[in-house]
Design an enzyme around this catalytic site. Structure first.
Site, PDB file in Angstrom:
ATOM      1  CE1 TYR A  35       1.160  -0.429   4.302  1.00  0.00           C
ATOM      2  CE2 TYR A  35       0.005   1.794   4.461  1.00  0.00           C
ATOM      3  CZ  TYR A  35       1.042   0.821   5.098  1.00  0.00           C
ATOM      4  OH  TYR A  35       1.483   1.438   6.228  1.00  0.00           O
ATOM      5  CE  LYS A 149       3.123   3.207   3.286  1.00  0.00           C
ATOM      6  NZ  LYS A 149       3.044   3.408   4.553  1.00  0.00           N
ATOM      7  CD  GLU A 181       9.889   1.595  10.326  1.00  0.00           C
ATOM      8  OE1 GLU A 181      10.079   2.385   9.635  1.00  0.00           O
ATOM      9  OE2 GLU A 181       9.819   0.337  10.095  1.00  0.00           O
ATOM     10  CG  LEU A 205       8.127   2.325   4.805  1.00  0.00           C
ATOM     11  CD1 LEU A 205       8.131   1.012   3.624  1.00  0.00           C
ATOM     12  CD2 LEU A 205       6.979   2.976   5.025  1.00  0.00           C
TER      13      LEU A 205
HETATM   14  N1  PMP Z   1       7.587   3.610   8.737  1.00  0.00           N
HETATM   15  C1  PMP Z   1       6.501   2.853   9.079  1.00  0.00           C
HETATM   16  C2  PMP Z   1       6.395   1.745   9.642  1.00  0.00           C
HETATM   17  C3  PMP Z   1       5.386   3.689   8.422  1.00  0.00           C
HETATM   18  O1  PMP Z   1       4.008   2.900   8.486  1.00  0.00           O
HETATM   19  C4  PMP Z   1       5.461   4.977   8.022  1.00  0.00           C
HETATM   20  C5  PMP Z   1       4.137   5.706   7.382  1.00  0.00           C
HETATM   21  N2  PMP Z   1       3.786   5.296   5.969  1.00  0.00           N
HETATM   22  C6  PMP Z   1       6.622   5.560   7.714  1.00  0.00           C
HETATM   23  C7  PMP Z   1       7.798   4.962   8.464  1.00  0.00           C
HETATM   24  C8  PMP Z   1       6.822   7.121   7.294  1.00  0.00           C
HETATM   25  O2  PMP Z   1       6.414   6.755   5.871  1.00  0.00           O
HETATM   26  P1  PMP Z   1       6.167   8.213   5.083  1.00  0.00           P
HETATM   27  O3  PMP Z   1       7.036   9.467   5.284  1.00  0.00           O
HETATM   28  O4  PMP Z   1       6.144   7.834   3.775  1.00  0.00           O
HETATM   29  O5  PMP Z   1       4.733   8.574   5.667  1.00  0.00           O
END
Ligand code: PMP
Length: 286
Positions: A35, A149, A181, A205
């Protein structure tokens, strides 16, 4: 109630409540899908090319044939946004391997399920920025392909709930003693006025905000380094920042119940938050 949500499912637009998928969809049975969440400012998807590239990467990593060309993805998202009156939105897009008899092996000749919806992106509560959020530390008990993701988010869901149960908004997860994270965000620490973030590998991620923060740090004259970060360093941080599509950049001012630095949003946060707001304004006016 705000305006009715129109969603996209497998080629058609329909009211949210009419969108149905089979119980044999592999997203439902196995969490077999990926996603994206894309913020939209002034009707324009923000950092769209990066989100599209990450979706393409996620699909390739789980070996789901990309069901659309870049142009088709762009058209879908543009169309979905235009069907809703809100200036600021966030678009959710999901692709699963499709519907097939329950069997672990990849099914042959199935069509991926494509779903997309959008919601209003309300301004972040002012308190979040003026006071900051509370975070708690947790072991990172997820699998080792966190760079994908994936919709298989059980580990993230359990971590987020554990944070909420500890009266915190987000968690800081550690694997082998190193910061990874949050449950749905990337984490940054500030020491000696310099920003540090975990290395971009499969333990995290790579948020689209990660590349953005790199640019914002550069533009703001803030030094940034990606490297391993120990638990000790996190507890010694002057500031902790949390980034995601929906949180943008927020300060974490409480860590496991203790103040971070002086317990107030710090100077580096203020600089980067201002730069973030400028980037949004530029995108709206582009
Ligand atoms: N890490 C994880 C596990 C996440 O779910 C997200 C949010 N999508 C992020 C980091 C941050 O990613 P982004 O800046 O693309 O929202």
């Amino acid at each position: 109630m705000t305006q009715q949500q129109t969603v996209y499912l497998n080629g058609d637009y329909m009211p949210l409540e009419d969108a149905k998928v089979s119980v044999l969809d592999r997203g439902f049975i196995y969490g077999d899908g990926v996603y994206e969440v894309v913020p939209v400012y002034g009707g324009k998807p923000f950092r769209w090319a990066y989100h599209l590239a990450r979706l393409t990467r996620s699909l390739a990593k789980v070996q789901i044939a990309n069901p659309k060309t870049d142009e088709q993805w762009t058209a879908l998202v543009t169309d979905l946004i235009a069907r809703h009156p809100w200036n600021d939105q966030f678009v959710y897009m999901q692709v699963t391997r499709g519907v097939a008899k329950r069997e672990h092996l990849f099914p042959k000749n199935v069509t991926p399920t494509v779903f997309a919806m959008t919601s209003e992106f309300a301004p972040l509560p002012a308190e979040l920025l003026s006071k900051g959020i509370a975070v708690v530390t947790l072991p990172d008990e997820r699998w080792l392909n966190c760079d994908i993701k994936s919709v298989s988010l059980l580990g993230n869901v359990l971590a987020r709930q554990a944070a909420a149960d500890a009266s915190a908004t987000e968690c800081l997860m550690f694997r082998d003693g190193l910061l990874t994270e949050g449950s749905s965000s990337n984490i940054w620490i500030v020491r000696g006025g310099k920003v540090f973030a975990p290395k971009r590998d499969r333990r995290i991620l790579e948020g689209i905000r990660v590349g953005l923060m790199e640019e914002l740090c550069q533009a703001s004259g803030v030094e940034l380094e990606f490297r391993n970060i120990s638990r000790k360093e996190v507890f010694a941080a002057e500031e902790i920042l949390v980034t995601s599509a929906t949180k943008e950049v927020v300060p974490a001012t409480k860590l496991d119940g203790e103040p971070v630095g002086d317990g107030k949003p710090g100077e580096v946060f203020k600089k980067l938050h201002a730069a973030y707001q400028q980037a949004k304004a530029d995108a709206r006016n582009a």
